[in-house]
Write an enzyme that holds these catalytic residues in place. Structure first.
Site, mmCIF file in Angstrom:
data_model
loop_
_atom_site.group_PDB
_atom_site.id
_atom_site.type_symbol
_atom_site.label_atom_id
_atom_site.label_comp_id
_atom_site.label_asym_id
_atom_site.label_seq_id
_atom_site.Cartn_x
_atom_site.Cartn_y
_atom_site.Cartn_z
ATOM 1 C CG ASP A 27 -3.538 -0.725 -2.916
ATOM 2 O OD1 ASP A 27 -4.020 -1.822 -3.265
ATOM 3 O OD2 ASP A 27 -3.443 -0.368 -1.726
ATOM 4 C CB CYS A 63 -0.937 0.024 1.210
ATOM 5 S SG CYS A 63 -1.980 -1.434 1.389
ATOM 6 C CG HIS A 74 -1.230 3.100 4.807
ATOM 7 N ND1 HIS A 74 -1.133 1.808 4.344
ATOM 8 C CD2 HIS A 74 -0.592 3.101 6.012
ATOM 9 C CE1 HIS A 74 -0.480 1.055 5.206
ATOM 10 N NE2 HIS A 74 -0.142 1.829 6.243
#
Length: 581
Positions: free
Chosen positions: A346, A79, A140
């Protein structure tokens, strides 16, 4: 005087009639941009990529009405680095967003690492071009650097006017009924060592009281204090993961701590549609970063038990419904012909994510490997779909290598901006390829990293149509013969868990997309030529790399109480400020 007024009236009337058309042309000059990014979705989970059991009619509709990419590649198989590359158009190690250690993603909202403030995102450039920019969902990429409120890594410091969502990522720790997921193995070791220290302390105390062991009371007190401090040192972070990481924010304000998971999906969808409605009269960028389909697979009751693939299938089908709701909102406002919509994931699906008999990770179709694997196709080949009615040919399929990094220059050029000239940009403008004005992708080579370690390289030999891929490093699957690292839960990038290949493993993806039959000098006449060409490309690529601070170093990754976002007075951080009806 009359002869003067008549032409003047005609001019005014024509001007009024042309005004809507001119406004539309102006809007098309700067189209609205809606980017839909799934989390951990495998390429094999989507109907238009071959899945005939999970229902994804809205994603399939995008492909039918637009352009589908069959070789859409992420810059990283996890990620944090993948999203850093997506936003900046650069390989993540250029910004320090790939790891030299095993901590390959942002681990805490209270860490100091994140997307550096000196990196330029496409949102920042579109913001300068007059766009309203919004990020809804997962970030994130870090929050703070030196103090609790500096927000140096926050979305609002990277070009977004509005942010609503999770500054971290969804994990099973956010759902109290689920088995904790974060750093599970390390946590077990911490518990075991704490119990050992406690047992030693208790044994010494009992021995002292019964007279079996002669231990000074001062030593006993020191041992007890050490045991307590050791326990507090790690339990203050790992014991409260739900409070420290599972939070929701609106701009800089923490709105839920911990998040109320049973309404998260509804709130993210509501915020996305509201953003479109608020900004329909000017160009806007909406980056909807789904929490689906990451564990713990938050799924509303409406979709539970409706798919043929358990909870994971339910979750994917709910995400597809959310895609449909966003498309309906665009259509309702009459924006479909002035809005570029993009859908991707992703990285690939997480093969090892299982709980007993339940498979909680995605499926990567015919492609080998999955999430966390830097070289194998299953970890980096993802869905990639563009729709823009009237500007992109409907029902088109493109088999050329493309990258998530290409979104940066593509949307920057569409917005009338300029790509930064003071740094290397690895992405390429996709519009000529999408519109069919060129036949081939601009990418000749794509470099596939696992952390900062180069695992594989792809060479698109345009004159022959061959797509060669050389693997320098591959993970060792466990147990032997399996297709993933089931014993450890993640495949490593280096150390004893990988195999180095000299000469590299070579595949021709145009003939063997599953990477099942490695070629050799005996079976492929061009073997030495191809390996030599790729080797020279690697040397040239490495000359473009410059040292940068490591954002995922151990120091930057560890939890720091003074950086922890908190909606109260630390450590009393709990609140629910959301007006949910």
């Amino acid at each position: 005087l009359l002869s003067f007024r008549i032409p003047l009236c005609r001019t005014l009337i024509v001007g009024l009639l042309l005004q809507p058309l001119l406004a539309q042309l102006s809007t098309v000059t700067q189209p609205n941009i809606v980017l839909l990014l799934a989390d951990d979705l495998g390429i094999g989970d989507v109907g238009c990529y071959g899945n005939d059991t999970i229902r994804t009619p809205n994603i399939d509709r995008l492909a039918k009405e637009g352009v589908k990419l069959t070789q859409h590649i992420t810059a990283a198989p996890l990620c944090t680095p993948s999203r850093a590359a997506f936003l900046t158009g650069r390989y993540p190690l250029r910004s320090g967003m790939d790891a030299v250690n095993n901590y390959r993603v942002i681990f805490w909202n209270g860490g100091s690492g994140g997307l550096p403030p000196n990196e330029t995102t496409f949102a920042k450039i579109l913001q300068q071009q007059g766009y309203s920019t919004g990020l809804i969902g997962k970030w994130h990429l870090g929050v703070n650097c030196e103090s609790r409120n500096d927000h140096c890594h926050h979305p609002l410091n990277h070009g977004f006017d509005y942010f609503y969502g999770m500054p971290f990522t969804l994990i099973s720790d956010c759902q109290p009924t689920e088995t904790p997921e974060m750093d599970r193995g390390f946590r077990r070791k911490l518990w075991l060592s704490t119990q050992m220290i406690g047992l030693i302390t208790l044994t010494a105390a009992l021995g002292r009281l019964t007279g079996l062991i002669s231990v000074p009371w001062k030593m006993m007190i020191c041992l007890a204090v050490f045991s307590l401090l050791y326990f507090v040192s790690w339990f203050s972070s790992y014991g409260f993961v739900q409070y420290w990481n599972c939070i929701m924010m609106r701009n800089h304000e923490v709105t839920e701590q911990p998040m109320v998971t049973n309404r998260t999906t509804s709130l993210i969808l509501r915020e996305s549609i509201s953003f479109i409605e608020r900004n329909k009269h000017k160009p806007f960028l909406l980056f909807l970063s789904f929490l689906h389909s990451h564990t713990p697979l938050l799924t509303t009751k409406k979709f539970l038990g409706t798919s043929r693939h358990g909870l994971y299938g339910d979750n994917v089908e709910e995400m597809d419904w959310m895609v449909g709701q966003v498309l309906d909102a665009i259509d309702k406002e009459g924006l479909q012909n002035t809005t570029l919509v993009y859908f991707a994931s992703d990285h690939g699906g997480w093969l090892e994510r299982q709980e007993g008999e339940r498979q909680l990770g995605g499926w990567n179709g015919i492609y080998r490997g999955g999430k966390a694997m830097g070289g194998w196709e299953g970890g980096i080949r993802v869905p990639g779909i563009f729709r823009w009615p009237g500007m992109l040919p409907a029902g088109t399929v493109i088999n050329e290598p493309t990258s998530l990094m290409d979104i940066f220059p593509t949307v920057v050029h569409l917005a009338g901006g300029a790509v930064p000239q003071d740094r290397v940009i690895d992405g390429r403008d996709l519009m000529p390829l999408l519109q069919g004005t060129v036949e081939h992708s601009e990418h000749e080579f794509l470099f596939h990293y696992c952390g900062v370690h180069l695992h594989a390289v792809r060479w698109h030999q345009k004159d022959s149509g061959a797509i060669w891929k050389a693997h320098y490093v591959t993970p060792v699957f466990q147990p032997f013969g399996a297709g993933a690292c089931y014993d450890t839960g993640f495949c490593p990038c280096f150390g004893e868990g990988v195999t180095h290949h000299d000469p590299p493993l070579l595949f021709d993806l145009s003939q063997d997309p599953s990477e099942a039959k490695p070629l050799s000098a005996d079976t492929e006449p061009l073997f030495d030529t191809v390996i030599g060409k790729i080797g020279r490309a690697v040397e040239e690529h490495r000359r473009t790399l410059t040292p940068v601070p490591e954002q995922l170093s151990v120091y930057n990754v560890v939890w720091k109480p003074w950086l922890q976002p908190c909606c109260g007075t630390f450590p009393f951080c709990w609140c629910d400020k959301e007006d949910y009806n």
